[in-house]
Enzyme design. Structure first.
Site, PDB file in Angstrom:
ATOM      1  N   MET A   1      16.233 -10.231  21.559  1.00 52.27           N
ATOM      2  CA  MET A   1      15.313  -9.224  21.068  1.00 52.27           C
ATOM      3  C   MET A   1      14.595  -9.791  19.838  1.00 52.27           C
ATOM      4  O   MET A   1      15.141  -9.777  18.741  1.00 52.27           O
ATOM      5  CB  MET A   1      16.067  -7.939  20.722  1.00 52.27           C
ATOM      6  CG  MET A   1      15.214  -6.921  20.034  1.00 52.27           C
ATOM      7  SD  MET A   1      15.994  -5.333  19.753  1.00 52.27           S
ATOM      8  CE  MET A   1      17.252  -5.740  18.596  1.00 52.27           C
ATOM      9  N   PRO A   2      13.380 -10.292  20.008  1.00 53.59           N
ATOM     10  CA  PRO A   2      12.635 -10.816  18.861  1.00 53.59           C
ATOM     11  C   PRO A   2      12.219  -9.701  17.902  1.00 53.59           C
ATOM     12  O   PRO A   2      11.866  -8.595  18.312  1.00 53.59           O
ATOM     13  CB  PRO A   2      11.395 -11.452  19.489  1.00 53.59           C
ATOM     14  CG  PRO A   2      11.721 -11.632  20.927  1.00 53.59           C
ATOM     15  CD  PRO A   2      12.697 -10.559  21.264  1.00 53.59           C
ATOM     16  N   TYR A   3      12.278 -10.045  16.635  1.00 52.73           N
ATOM     17  CA  TYR A   3      11.815  -9.162  15.562  1.00 52.73           C
ATOM     18  C   TYR A   3      10.842  -9.988  14.720  1.00 52.73           C
ATOM     19  O   TYR A   3      11.203 -11.026  14.181  1.00 52.73           O
ATOM     20  CB  TYR A   3      12.990  -8.682  14.716  1.00 52.73           C
ATOM     21  CG  TYR A   3      12.575  -8.010  13.425  1.00 52.73           C
ATOM     22  CD1 TYR A   3      12.156  -6.689  13.409  1.00 52.73           C
ATOM     23  CD2 TYR A   3      12.587  -8.715  12.234  1.00 52.73           C
ATOM     24  CE1 TYR A   3      11.773  -6.083  12.221  1.00 52.73           C
ATOM     25  CE2 TYR A   3      12.207  -8.113  11.040  1.00 52.73           C
ATOM     26  CZ  TYR A   3      11.804  -6.802  11.043  1.00 52.73           C
ATOM     27  OH  TYR A   3      11.420  -6.207   9.877  1.00 52.73           O
ATOM     28  N   PHE A  39      11.149  -5.807  24.694  1.00 57.79           N
ATOM     29  CA  PHE A  39      12.217  -6.014  23.724  1.00 57.79           C
ATOM     30  C   PHE A  39      11.723  -6.655  22.431  1.00 57.79           C
ATOM     31  O   PHE A  39      12.518  -7.008  21.567  1.00 57.79           O
ATOM     32  CB  PHE A  39      13.339  -6.867  24.327  1.00 57.79           C
ATOM     33  CG  PHE A  39      14.003  -6.219  25.510  1.00 57.79           C
ATOM     34  CD1 PHE A  39      14.698  -5.027  25.362  1.00 57.79           C
ATOM     35  CD2 PHE A  39      13.914  -6.795  26.756  1.00 57.79           C
ATOM     36  CE1 PHE A  39      15.296  -4.425  26.450  1.00 57.79           C
ATOM     37  CE2 PHE A  39      14.519  -6.198  27.853  1.00 57.79           C
ATOM     38  CZ  PHE A  39      15.211  -5.004  27.707  1.00 57.79           C
ATOM     39  N   HIS A  41       9.930  -6.532  18.911  1.00 58.52           N
ATOM     40  CA  HIS A  41       9.634  -5.571  17.841  1.00 58.52           C
ATOM     41  C   HIS A  41       8.771  -6.245  16.784  1.00 58.52           C
ATOM     42  O   HIS A  41       9.095  -7.339  16.332  1.00 58.52           O
ATOM     43  CB  HIS A  41      10.936  -5.067  17.203  1.00 58.52           C
ATOM     44  CG  HIS A  41      11.806  -4.344  18.164  1.00 58.52           C
ATOM     45  ND1 HIS A  41      11.831  -2.979  18.237  1.00 58.52           N
ATOM     46  CD2 HIS A  41      12.665  -4.801  19.114  1.00 58.52           C
ATOM     47  CE1 HIS A  41      12.680  -2.615  19.186  1.00 58.52           C
ATOM     48  NE2 HIS A  41      13.193  -3.705  19.722  1.00 58.52           N
TER      49      HIS A  41
END
Length: 70
Positions: A1-3, A39, A41
């Site tokens: 999940m990249p942020y 996924f 953000h």
């Protein structure tokens, strides 16, 4: 999940520009890393120029000095 956290000065970044940043970064992560956009953000923080420093001074002060040198 990249942020992804994008920080910009609070100088009138429009809603449309923010939408372009979010979609562009999301697409880049999908293209380069194969990350699923659902996924990913992205958060955009707008920072007052008095709270952003460059060359040992606030961005506000730096810009004032630069404009006086022109």
């Amino acid at each position: 999940m990249p942020y992804i956290n994008i920080k910009v000065t609070d100088e009138g970044v429009s809603r449309q520009q923010k939408e372009l940043l979010i979609s562009g970064v999301t697409e880049l992560l999908q293209d380069v890393l194969g990350k699923d956009p659902k996924f990913t953000h992205v958060v955009i923080d707008e920072i007052p120029t008095d709270n952003w420093g460059v060359t040992g001074m606030t961005t506000t002060e730096f810009r004032e000095k630069e404009s006086n040198n022109d």
